[in-house]
Write a protein that holds these residues in place. Structure first.
Motif, PDB file in Angstrom:
ATOM      1  N   TYR A 122       1.660   4.882   6.791  1.00 15.54           N
ATOM      2  CA  TYR A 122       1.315   3.695   7.186  1.00 15.54           C
ATOM      3  C   TYR A 122       1.980   3.139   8.516  1.00 15.54           C
ATOM      4  O   TYR A 122       2.766   2.373   8.303  1.00 15.54           O
ATOM      5  CB  TYR A 122       0.940   2.805   6.024  1.00 15.54           C
ATOM      6  CG  TYR A 122       0.191   3.225   4.970  1.00 15.54           C
ATOM      7  CD1 TYR A 122      -1.265   3.181   5.048  1.00 15.54           C
ATOM      8  CD2 TYR A 122       0.736   3.624   3.983  1.00 15.54           C
ATOM      9  CE1 TYR A 122      -1.956   3.863   3.990  1.00 15.54           C
ATOM     10  CE2 TYR A 122      -0.195   4.363   2.730  1.00 15.54           C
ATOM     11  CZ  TYR A 122      -1.285   4.263   2.840  1.00 15.54           C
ATOM     12  OH  TYR A 122      -2.018   5.025   1.890  1.00 15.54           O
ATOM     13  N   TRP A 123       1.514   3.763   9.609  1.00 21.02           N
ATOM     14  CA  TRP A 123       2.404   3.461  10.779  1.00 21.02           C
ATOM     15  C   TRP A 123       2.183   1.665  10.905  1.00 21.02           C
ATOM     16  O   TRP A 123       3.306   1.213  11.702  1.00 21.02           O
ATOM     17  CB  TRP A 123       1.668   4.060  11.933  1.00 21.02           C
ATOM     18  CG  TRP A 123       1.849   5.591  11.775  1.00 21.02           C
ATOM     19  CD1 TRP A 123       0.802   6.470  11.487  1.00 21.02           C
ATOM     20  CD2 TRP A 123       2.911   6.587  12.004  1.00 21.02           C
ATOM     21  NE1 TRP A 123       1.404   7.698  11.176  1.00 21.02           N
ATOM     22  CE2 TRP A 123       2.722   7.674  11.630  1.00 21.02           C
ATOM     23  CE3 TRP A 123       4.219   6.199  12.235  1.00 21.02           C
ATOM     24  CZ2 TRP A 123       3.558   8.767  11.679  1.00 21.02           C
ATOM     25  CZ3 TRP A 123       5.342   7.144  12.340  1.00 21.02           C
ATOM     26  CH2 TRP A 123       4.687   8.470  12.023  1.00 21.02           C
ATOM     27  N   ASP A 124       1.319   1.081  10.648  1.00 21.61           N
ATOM     28  CA  ASP A 124       1.287  -0.461  11.089  1.00 21.61           C
ATOM     29  C   ASP A 124       2.215  -1.209  10.110  1.00 21.61           C
ATOM     30  O   ASP A 124       2.295  -2.591  10.358  1.00 21.61           O
ATOM     31  CB  ASP A 124      -0.371  -0.946  11.006  1.00 21.61           C
ATOM     32  CG  ASP A 124      -0.717  -0.651   9.573  1.00 21.61           C
ATOM     33  OD1 ASP A 124      -0.418   0.318   8.851  1.00 21.61           O
ATOM     34  OD2 ASP A 124      -1.722  -1.366   9.082  1.00 21.61           O
ATOM     35  N   LYS A 125       2.697  -0.634   9.261  1.00 22.71           N
ATOM     36  CA  LYS A 125       3.597  -1.124   8.445  1.00 22.71           C
ATOM     37  C   LYS A 125       5.107  -0.678   8.683  1.00 22.71           C
ATOM     38  O   LYS A 125       6.066  -1.242   8.238  1.00 22.71           O
ATOM     39  CB  LYS A 125       3.448  -0.896   6.929  1.00 22.71           C
ATOM     40  CG  LYS A 125       1.916  -1.083   6.347  1.00 22.71           C
ATOM     41  CD  LYS A 125       1.874  -2.385   6.396  1.00 22.71           C
ATOM     42  CE  LYS A 125       0.281  -2.716   5.830  1.00 22.71           C
ATOM     43  NZ  LYS A 125      -0.363  -4.197   5.942  1.00 22.71           N
ATOM     44  N   ILE A 139       0.831  -1.135   0.039  1.00 19.42           N
ATOM     45  CA  ILE A 139      -0.060  -0.172  -0.111  1.00 19.42           C
ATOM     46  C   ILE A 139       0.812   1.226   0.052  1.00 19.42           C
ATOM     47  O   ILE A 139       0.343   2.288  -0.404  1.00 19.42           O
ATOM     48  CB  ILE A 139      -0.970  -0.042   1.188  1.00 19.42           C
ATOM     49  CG1 ILE A 139      -1.858   1.070   1.031  1.00 19.42           C
ATOM     50  CG2 ILE A 139       0.049   0.136   2.572  1.00 19.42           C
ATOM     51  CD1 ILE A 139      -3.011   0.799   2.152  1.00 19.42           C
ATOM     52  N   HIS A 140       2.050   1.229   0.732  1.00 21.49           N
ATOM     53  CA  HIS A 140       3.073   2.413   0.530  1.00 21.49           C
ATOM     54  C   HIS A 140       3.694   2.498  -0.618  1.00 21.49           C
ATOM     55  O   HIS A 140       4.573   3.406  -0.677  1.00 21.49           O
ATOM     56  CB  HIS A 140       3.665   2.271   1.867  1.00 21.49           C
ATOM     57  CG  HIS A 140       4.700   1.154   2.028  1.00 21.49           C
ATOM     58  ND1 HIS A 140       3.981   0.104   2.874  1.00 21.49           N
ATOM     59  CD2 HIS A 140       5.828   0.725   1.775  1.00 21.49           C
ATOM     60  CE1 HIS A 140       5.158  -0.905   2.918  1.00 21.49           C
ATOM     61  NE2 HIS A 140       6.018  -0.298   1.845  1.00 21.49           N
ATOM     62  N   ASP A 141       3.909   1.651  -1.461  1.00 19.13           N
ATOM     63  CA  ASP A 141       4.690   1.613  -2.769  1.00 19.13           C
ATOM     64  C   ASP A 141       4.244   2.800  -3.634  1.00 19.13           C
ATOM     65  O   ASP A 141       3.032   2.933  -3.859  1.00 19.13           O
ATOM     66  CB  ASP A 141       4.579   0.329  -3.571  1.00 19.13           C
ATOM     67  CG  ASP A 141       5.610  -0.970  -2.769  1.00 19.13           C
ATOM     68  OD1 ASP A 141       6.404  -0.436  -2.208  1.00 19.13           O
ATOM     69  OD2 ASP A 141       5.216  -1.841  -3.080  1.00 19.13           O
ATOM     70  N   VAL A 142       5.237   3.543  -3.989  1.00 12.23           N
ATOM     71  CA  VAL A 142       5.132   4.794  -4.968  1.00 12.23           C
ATOM     72  C   VAL A 142       5.133   4.407  -6.347  1.00 12.23           C
ATOM     73  O   VAL A 142       6.293   4.337  -6.738  1.00 12.23           O
ATOM     74  CB  VAL A 142       6.049   5.784  -4.444  1.00 12.23           C
ATOM     75  CG1 VAL A 142       5.804   7.286  -5.391  1.00 12.23           C
ATOM     76  CG2 VAL A 142       5.776   6.176  -2.971  1.00 12.23           C
ATOM     77  N   PRO A 171      -0.611   2.631  15.696  1.00  8.48           N
ATOM     78  CA  PRO A 171       0.112   1.188  15.890  1.00  8.48           C
ATOM     79  C   PRO A 171       1.473   1.275  15.235  1.00  8.48           C
ATOM     80  O   PRO A 171       2.153   2.355  14.856  1.00  8.48           O
ATOM     81  CB  PRO A 171      -0.720   0.652  14.856  1.00  8.48           C
ATOM     82  CG  PRO A 171      -1.139   1.645  13.958  1.00  8.48           C
ATOM     83  CD  PRO A 171      -1.502   2.900  14.912  1.00  8.48           C
ATOM     84  N   SER A 172       2.007  -0.093  15.537  1.00  9.32           N
ATOM     85  CA  SER A 172       3.459  -0.096  14.944  1.00  9.32           C
ATOM     86  C   SER A 172       3.619  -1.331  14.123  1.00  9.32           C
ATOM     87  O   SER A 172       2.846  -2.193  14.352  1.00  9.32           O
ATOM     88  CB  SER A 172       4.523  -0.408  16.199  1.00  9.32           C
ATOM     89  OG  SER A 172       4.783   0.827  16.964  1.00  9.32           O
ATOM     90  N   GLY A 173       4.350  -1.332  13.263  1.00  8.91           N
ATOM     91  CA  GLY A 173       4.341  -2.459  12.541  1.00  8.91           C
ATOM     92  C   GLY A 173       5.351  -3.590  12.906  1.00  8.91           C
ATOM     93  O   GLY A 173       5.931  -3.605  14.028  1.00  8.91           O
ATOM     94  N   SER A 177       8.064  -0.590  10.827  1.00  7.34           N
ATOM     95  CA  SER A 177       8.821  -1.420  12.018  1.00  7.34           C
ATOM     96  C   SER A 177       9.345  -0.658  13.130  1.00  7.34           C
ATOM     97  O   SER A 177       9.604   0.553  12.864  1.00  7.34           O
ATOM     98  CB  SER A 177       9.903  -2.171  11.426  1.00  7.34           C
ATOM     99  OG  SER A 177      11.156  -1.568  11.032  1.00  7.34           O
ATOM    100  N   PRO A 178       9.539  -1.033  14.201  1.00  6.95           N
ATOM    101  CA  PRO A 178      10.200  -0.418  15.330  1.00  6.95           C
ATOM    102  C   PRO A 178      11.694   0.029  14.864  1.00  6.95           C
ATOM    103  O   PRO A 178      12.290   1.109  15.271  1.00  6.95           O
ATOM    104  CB  PRO A 178      10.174  -1.334  16.600  1.00  6.95           C
ATOM    105  CG  PRO A 178       8.989  -2.251  16.146  1.00  6.95           C
ATOM    106  CD  PRO A 178       8.835  -2.266  14.793  1.00  6.95           C
ATOM    107  N   GLU A 179      12.203  -1.025  14.385  1.00  2.00           N
ATOM    108  CA  GLU A 179      13.717  -0.546  13.960  1.00  2.00           C
ATOM    109  C   GLU A 179      13.822   0.496  12.998  1.00  2.00           C
ATOM    110  O   GLU A 179      14.609   1.286  13.186  1.00  2.00           O
ATOM    111  CB  GLU A 179      14.182  -2.015  13.113  1.00  2.00           C
ATOM    112  CG  GLU A 179      14.406  -3.049  14.327  1.00  2.00           C
ATOM    113  CD  GLU A 179      13.191  -3.849  14.133  1.00  2.00           C
ATOM    114  OE1 GLU A 179      13.378  -4.661  15.017  1.00  2.00           O
ATOM    115  OE2 GLU A 179      12.136  -3.732  13.765  1.00  2.00           O
ATOM    116  N   LYS A 180      13.119   0.780  12.255  1.00  2.00           N
ATOM    117  CA  LYS A 180      13.104   1.548  10.957  1.00  2.00           C
ATOM    118  C   LYS A 180      12.524   3.013  11.818  1.00  2.00           C
ATOM    119  O   LYS A 180      13.362   4.119  11.647  1.00  2.00           O
ATOM    120  CB  LYS A 180      11.868   1.493   9.908  1.00  2.00           C
ATOM    121  CG  LYS A 180      11.773   2.552   8.873  1.00  2.00           C
ATOM    122  CD  LYS A 180      13.244   2.515   7.967  1.00  2.00           C
ATOM    123  CE  LYS A 180      13.355   1.376   7.279  1.00  2.00           C
ATOM    124  NZ  LYS A 180      14.534   1.351   6.330  1.00  2.00           N
TER     125      LYS A 180
END
Length: 353
Positions: A306-309, A278-281, A337-339, A311-314
């Motif tokens: 898209y916060w649910d996608k 969904i976030h691909d441009v 939310p977090s991914g 990751s905490p690392e990113k």
């Protein structure tokens, strides 16, 4: 007055400060240091209130970070390509094929090898010239351009054409975006301003609250399908994050054209649209050294972050994202939310600032 701050030891975080107005009296200036980071401070009177960038330290830090990121991506591609059912595995197959082909045909240009980069290519300036002839470029007042080498000529043509250039800090690691305008430069500095060091040296950093309208987005790519506008970047996801943050700022919308400059050999026909995230441009226009392609893409553009996608690392790597998330949570009173975790290898861990 100019203040130069430079490191007497190798550092893992570049120290870059810019003062446009006096923030303190010299009598009260002090710097605390620790055994890991020691800085030399030089104060001179030049009639300006700013901090002079230590260019060699900044460039050394940038190259170190780039090498670290490429190693991380190489490990990620190896791991994800082997994991059965990984939704990103097919992307690495296409990327590797294109990178390998560019090296084999010797159409790759410095920096090489082009693997795990937005690849520089022979005649990148011709592709940039094709872009500069587009109506959407001619009418644009503000152009957002990625900081990669193959788009350096696009950045030059933007500034040389009297337009405002918006470019992100590499990997968003030292901040967010910087704005450059030809009025800030002279003929002897415009070329330098198109480099990462030049952006840090001459650009004006902006924040998420900046009121700005972007008329055109230029994005780097590894592979693009000319029939659908489907695009693959190098795999870090920063182009998508930059796009999402600009949407949040109201700087762009669905009608903002997205253009990429690539070599003809980066055109592919096997990016499965149904597998895009969904976030691909997607891209609307492709400029190569030999042609201009209008994709008429029907792929929906991302509507934000898209916060649910994510990751905490990113999130941990990018300060401006953490600031944005905290701001939204404060304003809404709701926790975002977090991914899922990316399970990044140690070489990909970044210290928080």
């Amino acid at each position: 007055m100019a203040i130069r701050i430079s490191s007497t030891f190798p550092i893992k975080q570049p120290l870059l400060l810019q003062f446009h107005k006096p923030l303190f009296s010299l009598s009260s200036l002090s710097l605390s240091t620790n055994p890991q980071k020691q800085f030399k401070v030089e104060i001179s009177s030049s009639g300006r209130d700013d901090v002079v960038l230590d260019e060699s330290a900044y460039e050394a830090e940038r190259l170190s970070r780039d090498a670290e990121a490429r190693q991380s991506m190489a490990e990620a591609s190896e791991r994800e390509s082997k994991e059965e059912g990984d939704p990103k595995a097919w992307k690495w197959v296409i990327r590797k094929r294109v990178w390998d082909l560019m090296e084999a045909l010797n159409i790759a240009q410095f920096p090489r090898p082009v693997h795990h980069r937005i690849p520089n290519f022979v005649a990148a300036s011709l592709a940039a010239n094709k872009l500069s002839g587009l109506e959407v470029f001619g009418g644009a007042k503000c152009v957002k351009v990625n900081p990669d080498t193959p788009q350096k000529q696009v950045r030059f043509l933007t500034l040389d054409g009297g337009k405002k250039l918006l470019t992100p800090q590499p990997r968003l690691r030292t901040g967010f975006f910087s704005v450059l305008e030809s009025s800030m430069l002279n003929p002897s500095t415009i070329n330098e301003a198109c480099t990462s060091v030049g952006v840090a040296k001459y650009g004006r950093p902006i924040g998420l609250d900046e009121k700005i309208k972007v008329d055109l987005i230029v994005i780097g790519s590894v592979a693009v399908d000319p029939k659908t506008g489907a695009r693959l970047g190098k795999g870090e996801g920063f182009a998508e994050l930059e796009y999402g943050m600009l949407r949040y700022m109201g700087a762009i919308d669905d009608s903002t054209p997205i253009v990429t400059t690539i070599h003809d050999q980066q055109l592919v026909d096997d990016i499965p649209v149904e597998k895009l995230l969904i976030h691909d441009v997607p891209v609307d226009i492709i400029c190569t050294p030999t042609q201009v392609i209008f994709t008429n893409s029907s792929i929906p553009k991302p509507q934000g972050i898209y916060w649910d996608k994510l990751s905490p690392e990113k999130l941990g790597q990018i300060r401006v994202l953490r600031e944005l998330k905290s701001k939204i949570e404060r304003e809404t009173g709701q926790k975002l939310p977090s991914g899922p975790s990316e399970k990044l290898p140690p070489t990909a861990q970044r210290r928080r600032r």
